[in-house]
Design an enzyme around this catalytic site. Structure first.
Site, PDB file in Angstrom:
ATOM      1  N   CYS A  79       0.817  -1.220   0.000  1.00  0.00           N
ATOM      2  CA  CYS A  79       0.000   0.000   0.000  1.00  0.00           C
ATOM      3  C   CYS A  79       0.846   1.263   0.000  1.00  0.00           C
ATOM      4  CB  CYS A  79      -0.954  -0.017   1.191  1.00  0.00           C
ATOM      5  SG  CYS A  79      -2.307  -1.201   0.977  1.00  0.00           S
ATOM      6  N   ASP A 114     -14.711   6.177   1.447  1.00  0.00           N
ATOM      7  CA  ASP A 114     -14.924   4.880   2.079  1.00  0.00           C
ATOM      8  C   ASP A 114     -14.094   3.789   1.411  1.00  0.00           C
ATOM      9  OD1 ASP A 114     -16.908   4.427   4.358  1.00  0.00           O
ATOM     10  OD2 ASP A 114     -17.954   5.936   3.169  1.00  0.00           O
ATOM     11  N   ASP A 151      -8.312  -3.739  -5.063  1.00  0.00           N
ATOM     12  CA  ASP A 151      -7.041  -3.317  -4.479  1.00  0.00           C
ATOM     13  C   ASP A 151      -5.928  -4.160  -5.086  1.00  0.00           C
ATOM     14  OD1 ASP A 151      -5.061  -2.215  -2.722  1.00  0.00           O
ATOM     15  OD2 ASP A 151      -6.661  -1.838  -1.282  1.00  0.00           O
ATOM     16  N   ASP A 156     -11.256  -4.726   2.668  1.00  0.00           N
ATOM     17  CA  ASP A 156     -12.164  -3.597   2.448  1.00  0.00           C
ATOM     18  C   ASP A 156     -13.624  -3.983   2.643  1.00  0.00           C
ATOM     19  OD1 ASP A 156     -10.152  -1.784   1.947  1.00  0.00           O
ATOM     20  OD2 ASP A 156     -10.183  -2.076  -0.222  1.00  0.00           O
TER      21      ASP A 156
END
Length: 479
Positions: free
Chosen positions: A91, A126, A144, A167
């Site tokens: 990330c 979100d 992702d 998520d």
């Protein structure tokens, strides 16, 4: 006869009685000639040669650099480290919050006619989009993917999959289906390495009871892997990241340090214990998110929830205290169409709130503090701080290395939950039980990382009212 002359930093090749067959011999030159041939490919020889001859020279010299494949002296092709093929990892690859806002500022997302069934769209920040199917069910969709965070191919695949699935859990949902997103340098990595990456993803999907039902692949310069994940959630169980209430306690379910430790691993500065700990944390699924909102006694106490990933703890905490569309110090209306935890009036003014983070209470992986003090930090730490540091107040007694760790990009990080204070002990107990059950299941499957790190949820701060003279939507860090 072949004469090579140097003139104006270029090689000019002139030939006497040169036949095309001679060019093919270049690929069989001795290893001592290869540096010269390698340099030839970097200069514009073609401007002094006929097009056909130039093309053949290029082919022949490339063959020479590749090696003498038909001789017994050929050295085995070295497989590069996965992390050497990427600019960033995990990330930490995320575009910084500030730059992302700049990019999206002129992009008309959600610009079509309002759809009352789109409960969560691009208007906020979100973890996933949510669309209402019927009064009892909504679909949760997210994606992702990133470049390698570790060099072990299977570990990379597992971390990428766990991170993507998280998520859905962070929205209070249950994942039901996944598709892979795969980009690989096909001519650089062997097929076996790519298979290990995919198999790692399959392992995590199996643990989450999610079929990996297909996907899309491209030939790319850098390795990329991740998932598109679809889940389902009851509308009353849906939790957004921006609806905490004043007085809520903030609970973090995993320790920080994933970005720092994986950066150390890339530099060869992380021991086996440290590697096992960071892998243990990143591979732990955040299914606690769904478990909490499905618990009838605890669900009303869970007001907001998100997972801590690339923007670091501070970045995601700032998203929690800043209502959609709120500029610094301004109020906004609450978008509460999605969840039973939200208030019933769409026109209600969002309360002015901010967060207080207690630095000493934030859990850290064992070697994270030492590495941070030694400035072993991913580049995203400084980019994150540059994006939102003006909305953070750092009080006396908070060390610079602590501030850095609060900006550390987490990959498959823990859940950040805003909990009603009277229920916080029950939430901590539920988190402990969930972690232990998952650890036991991982040990049963011979997961070598299971139990390498004690995963303990902690209260790390509170949501407070922003009184007159204080900016709403900010974070104050105290020692």
């Amino acid at each position: 006869q072949l004469y090579i002359c140097f003139y104006n930093e270029y090689f000019i090749i002139s030939c006497r009685m040169l036949k095309t067959s001679i060019l093919n011999k270049i690929s069989h030159l001795s290893k001592h000639t290869k540096p010269l041939v390698s340099h030839l490919t970097k200069v514009p020889l073609h401007r002094n040669l006929s097009p056909n001859l130039s093309r053949q020279m290029s082919i022949a010299s490339s063959n020479a650099i590749a090696g003498e494949n038909n001789t017994s002296t050929t050295e085995p092709k070295k497989i590069p480290r996965l992390t050497d093929l990427s600019l960033g990892g995990g990330c930490g690859c995320k575009i910084s919050p500030g730059k992302l806002q700049e990019i999206l500022r002129q992009v008309p997302l959600d610009s079509f006619a309002p759809d009352e069934n789109l409960l969560v769209g691009a208007g906020g920040s979100d973890d996933a989009a949510v669309y209402l199917l019927n009064p009892q069910q909504a679909v949760v969709v997210t994606t992702d993917f990133f470049m390698p965070i570790v060099d072990d191919a299977a570990d990379f695949g597992r971390v990428a999959a766990a991170n993507a699935i998280s998520d859905v859990y962070a929205m209070g949902g249950r994942p039901i289906l996944a598709l892979s997103v795969l980009g690989m340098p096909i001519n650089v990595l062997p097929t076996e390495t790519i298979q290990k990456i995919l198999n790692g993803g399959v392992d995590i999907c199996r643990a989450a009871k999610v079929p990996l039902a297909g996907g899309h692949s491209i030939d790319s310069r850098e390795p990329i892997f991740g998932l598109v994940v679809t889940g389902v959630v009851h509308p009353n169980h849906l939790r957004r990241n921006n609806q905490p209430q004043i007085g809520d306690f903030l609970v973090l379910t995993k320790p920080l340090g994933a970005g720092v430790l994986t950066t150390a691993a890339r530099k060869g500065q992380l021991d086996e214990k440290g590697y096992n700990q960071v892998m243990c944390s990143m591979l732990q699924l955040n299914c606690l998110g769904a478990e909490l909102v499905e618990n009838e006694s605890l669900a009303p106490a869970i007001h907001a929830m998100t997972d801590v990933t690339g923007f670091g703890l501070l970045g995601h905490l700032l998203e929690m205290v800043r209502a959609p569309g709120t500029a610094k110090g301004q109020d906004a209306s609450v978008d509460d169409a999605s969840t039973g935890a939200a208030s019933s009036s769409k026109s209600k003014t969002a309360p002015r709130m901010r967060a207080v983070l207690k630095a000493s209470q934030v859990p850290l992986m064992s070697s994270a503090a030492q590495l941070a003090q030694s400035k072993v930090l991913p580049g995203a730490v400084s980019r994150n701080w540059a994006s939102y540091g003006n909305r953070v107040v750092v009080k006396e007694g908070v060390e610079k290395w602590q501030q850095d760790l609060f900006c550390d990009p987490q990959t498959s990080g823990g859940l950040l939950i805003a909990v009603a204070p009277e229920y916080v002990d029950e939430v901590l107990k539920a988190a402990s039980e969930s972690h232990q059950q998952q650890t036991d299941r991982r040990r049963a499957t011979k997961d070598v990382f299971a139990g390498a790190l004690a995963l303990e949820a902690r209260v790390i701060g509170t949501i407070v009212e922003a009184v007159e003279g204080e900016d709403a939507g900010t974070v104050e860090i105290v020692s």
